[in-house]
Design a protein around this motif. Structure first.
Motif, PDB file in Angstrom:
ATOM      1  N   SER A 226      15.937 -24.139  84.268  1.00 55.60           N
ATOM      2  CA  SER A 226      15.530 -25.131  83.271  1.00 55.60           C
ATOM      3  C   SER A 226      14.101 -24.879  82.820  1.00 55.60           C
ATOM      4  CB  SER A 226      15.658 -26.546  83.851  1.00 55.60           C
ATOM      5  OG  SER A 226      17.002 -26.863  84.149  1.00 55.60           O
ATOM      6  N   ALA A 227      13.229 -24.557  83.777  1.00 58.50           N
ATOM      7  CA  ALA A 227      11.833 -24.265  83.433  1.00 58.50           C
ATOM      8  C   ALA A 227      11.732 -23.006  82.583  1.00 58.50           C
ATOM      9  CB  ALA A 227      11.006 -24.116  84.713  1.00 58.50           C
ATOM     10  N   TYR A 228      12.534 -22.002  82.927  1.00 59.24           N
ATOM     11  CA  TYR A 228      12.570 -20.776  82.119  1.00 59.24           C
ATOM     12  C   TYR A 228      12.963 -21.096  80.675  1.00 59.24           C
ATOM     13  CZ  TYR A 228      12.333 -17.520  86.139  1.00 59.24           C
ATOM     14  OH  TYR A 228      11.949 -16.787  87.227  1.00 59.24           O
ATOM     15  N   ALA A 229      14.083 -21.810  80.519  1.00 58.31           N
ATOM     16  CA  ALA A 229      14.598 -22.095  79.185  1.00 58.31           C
ATOM     17  C   ALA A 229      13.605 -22.917  78.365  1.00 58.31           C
ATOM     18  CB  ALA A 229      15.936 -22.827  79.284  1.00 58.31           C
ATOM     19  N   ALA A 230      12.932 -23.860  79.020  1.00 61.62           N
ATOM     20  CA  ALA A 230      11.976 -24.708  78.316  1.00 61.62           C
ATOM     21  C   ALA A 230      10.777 -23.927  77.809  1.00 61.62           C
ATOM     22  CB  ALA A 230      11.515 -25.839  79.229  1.00 61.62           C
ATOM     23  N   ARG A 231      10.515 -22.760  78.410  1.00 61.70           N
ATOM     24  CA  ARG A 231       9.386 -21.928  77.976  1.00 61.70           C
ATOM     25  C   ARG A 231       9.702 -21.122  76.727  1.00 61.70           C
ATOM     26  NH1 ARG A 231       7.776 -18.350  83.003  1.00 61.70           N
ATOM     27  NH2 ARG A 231       6.522 -17.336  81.358  1.00 61.70           N
TER      28      ARG A 231
ATOM     29  N   VAL B  81      23.632 -11.743  85.029  1.00 61.41           N
ATOM     30  CA  VAL B  81      23.892 -11.714  86.468  1.00 61.41           C
ATOM     31  C   VAL B  81      22.632 -12.079  87.245  1.00 61.41           C
ATOM     32  CG1 VAL B  81      24.620 -10.283  88.418  1.00 61.41           C
ATOM     33  CG2 VAL B  81      25.701  -9.989  86.174  1.00 61.41           C
ATOM     34  N   LYS B  82      22.773 -13.017  88.183  1.00 67.03           N
ATOM     35  CA  LYS B  82      21.667 -13.377  89.080  1.00 67.03           C
ATOM     36  C   LYS B  82      21.450 -12.263  90.111  1.00 67.03           C
ATOM     37  CE  LYS B  82      22.840 -18.340  89.218  1.00 67.03           C
ATOM     38  NZ  LYS B  82      23.254 -19.426  90.140  1.00 67.03           N
ATOM     39  N   PRO B  83      20.247 -12.153  90.639  1.00 73.96           N
ATOM     40  CA  PRO B  83      19.028 -12.850  90.226  1.00 73.96           C
ATOM     41  C   PRO B  83      18.386 -12.153  89.048  1.00 73.96           C
ATOM     42  CG  PRO B  83      18.538 -11.444  92.088  1.00 73.96           C
ATOM     43  CD  PRO B  83      20.016 -11.293  91.832  1.00 73.96           C
ATOM     44  N   PHE B  84      17.586 -12.899  88.304  1.00 75.94           N
ATOM     45  CA  PHE B  84      16.893 -12.327  87.162  1.00 75.94           C
ATOM     46  C   PHE B  84      15.571 -13.067  86.989  1.00 75.94           C
ATOM     47  CE2 PHE B  84      19.893 -15.548  85.743  1.00 75.94           C
ATOM     48  CZ  PHE B  84      19.060 -16.430  85.082  1.00 75.94           C
ATOM     49  N   GLY B  85      14.685 -12.462  86.234  1.00 80.28           N
ATOM     50  CA  GLY B  85      13.404 -13.081  85.948  1.00 80.28           C
ATOM     51  C   GLY B  85      13.386 -13.738  84.588  1.00 80.28           C
ATOM     52  N   PHE B  86      12.245 -14.300  84.256  1.00 78.21           N
ATOM     53  CA  PHE B  86      12.111 -15.011  82.980  1.00 78.21           C
ATOM     54  C   PHE B  86      12.382 -14.094  81.795  1.00 78.21           C
ATOM     55  CE2 PHE B  86       9.186 -15.975  79.424  1.00 78.21           C
ATOM     56  CZ  PHE B  86       9.814 -17.111  78.948  1.00 78.21           C
ATOM     57  N   ALA B  87      11.909 -12.845  81.857  1.00 75.45           N
ATOM     58  CA  ALA B  87      12.036 -11.938  80.711  1.00 75.45           C
ATOM     59  C   ALA B  87      13.487 -11.703  80.335  1.00 75.45           C
ATOM     60  CB  ALA B  87      11.340 -10.617  81.011  1.00 75.45           C
ATOM     61  N   ALA B  88      14.364 -11.564  81.344  1.00 77.42           N
ATOM     62  CA  ALA B  88      15.783 -11.307  81.059  1.00 77.42           C
ATOM     63  C   ALA B  88      16.427 -12.495  80.349  1.00 77.42           C
ATOM     64  CB  ALA B  88      16.526 -10.992  82.347  1.00 77.42           C
ATOM     65  N   LEU B  89      16.130 -13.708  80.835  1.00 81.86           N
ATOM     66  CA  LEU B  89      16.700 -14.892  80.187  1.00 81.86           C
ATOM     67  C   LEU B  89      16.088 -15.097  78.808  1.00 81.86           C
ATOM     68  CD1 LEU B  89      18.533 -17.346  80.269  1.00 81.86           C
ATOM     69  CD2 LEU B  89      16.705 -18.610  81.419  1.00 81.86           C
ATOM     70  N   GLU B  90      14.804 -14.859  78.685  1.00 85.38           N
ATOM     71  CA  GLU B  90      14.146 -15.002  77.388  1.00 85.38           C
ATOM     72  C   GLU B  90      14.791 -14.096  76.345  1.00 85.38           C
ATOM     73  OE1 GLU B  90       9.603 -14.939  75.620  1.00 85.38           O
ATOM     74  OE2 GLU B  90      10.174 -13.472  77.157  1.00 85.38           O
ATOM     75  N   GLU B  91      15.133 -12.861  76.747  1.00 87.38           N
ATOM     76  CA  GLU B  91      15.769 -11.917  75.817  1.00 87.38           C
ATOM     77  C   GLU B  91      17.103 -12.451  75.324  1.00 87.38           C
ATOM     78  OE1 GLU B  91      17.164  -7.228  75.713  1.00 87.38           O
ATOM     79  OE2 GLU B  91      17.131  -8.316  77.614  1.00 87.38           O
ATOM     80  N   ARG B  92      17.916 -12.978  76.244  1.00 90.52           N
ATOM     81  CA  ARG B  92      19.230 -13.495  75.856  1.00 90.52           C
ATOM     82  C   ARG B  92      19.102 -14.725  74.965  1.00 90.52           C
ATOM     83  NH1 ARG B  92      23.267 -11.025  78.859  1.00 90.52           N
ATOM     84  NH2 ARG B  92      22.355  -9.127  79.730  1.00 90.52           N
ATOM     85  N   LEU B  93      18.172 -15.625  75.324  1.00 94.50           N
ATOM     86  CA  LEU B  93      18.015 -16.836  74.529  1.00 94.50           C
ATOM     87  C   LEU B  93      17.449 -16.525  73.145  1.00 94.50           C
ATOM     88  CD1 LEU B  93      16.691 -19.415  77.164  1.00 94.50           C
ATOM     89  CD2 LEU B  93      19.026 -19.076  76.335  1.00 94.50           C
TER      90      LEU B  93
END
Length: 228
Positions: free
Chosen positions: A18-23, A105-117
């Motif tokens: 949630s914190a990742y997505a909010a960033r 796929v878990k685990p991942f860091g903020f950068a990976a989720l940021e790219e997808r979002l």
């Protein structure tokens, strides 16, 4: 703002995601859920635009959430990005068939989720900008279909290579955090060693992975792989 619901059975992981997505600019986390039932109820109440959905939930599978929303809401259901430790091809295939826009796929860091979002945000912007009167060319259609794919993977794998398996192998190498052998990748993904070797060689040819030779005291050097 893209209203986002995070679904994960581990409240600590849910808080991190949630914190990742909010960033990420353009995204607003409107809620969290930890089970199939809670996720379905939250979608009904909050009407999010996007789900960050785990497969492993205490009362069933995240894939069941997709099935229930498809049956109940059909075209009004939110888009879904699967975020899970499930690496098996069956889960990936089911997620694709049920309309998931991505699979991380878990685990991942903020950068990976940021790219997808960011890719998902771009897709929404492109769809919103389409002219309903004009006929859209093939290039625009191709761009829409490829928008949510990670930039690290080729849009169309070479003949004889499955996109879900390719994603699994690349995710395993990424998650390893170090150089891995074909046998280790095979163990993590559930494919045979020969299949892992074939896909790893393909990733090297595409420039997405790097081959390193580890020399021992005797015999041939061991092939090890890491992401570029």
């Amino acid at each position: 703002m893209i209203r986002t619901l995070v679904v994960d059975d581990d409240f600590r992981v849910s808080a991190i995601h949630s914190a990742y997505a909010a960033r990420v600019p353009g995204f607003e986390v409107v809620g969290q859920a930890g089970s199939v039932a809670a996720a379905v109820d939250a979608v009904r109440e909050l009407r999010p635009d996007l789900l960050l959905l785990d497969v492993y939930l205490p009362d069933g599978s995240g894939l069941e959430v997709l099935r229930r929303l498809l049956a109940e809401l059909d075209g009004d259901r939110p888009d879904t990005l699967m975020i899970t430790a499930a690496r098996d091809v069956a889960s990936v295939r089911s997620a694709m068939q049920l309309g998931a826009t991505g699979y991380l796929v878990k685990p991942f860091g903020f950068a990976a989720l940021e790219e997808r979002l960011a890719a998902y945000r771009e897709l929404r912007e492109r769809v919103a900008a389409l002219d309903p009167v004009a006929e859209n060319g093939q290039a625009e259609v191709d761009a829409l279909f490829s928008a949510t794919r990670p930039t690290a993977l080729p849009a169309v794998p070479a003949k004889g290579h499955s996109a879900p398996t390719l994603s699994l192998v690349l995710a395993a190498v990424r998650a390893g955090g170090r150089d891995l052998s074909a046998a280790q990748v095979a163990e993590q993904t559930g494919v045979s060693r020969a299949t892992a070797q074939r896909y790893l060689s393909y990733l090297v040819r595409e420039g997405l992975a790097r081959l390193e030779l580890r020399y021992g005291t005797t015999g041939r050097p061991e092939h090890r792989y890491r992401v570029t």
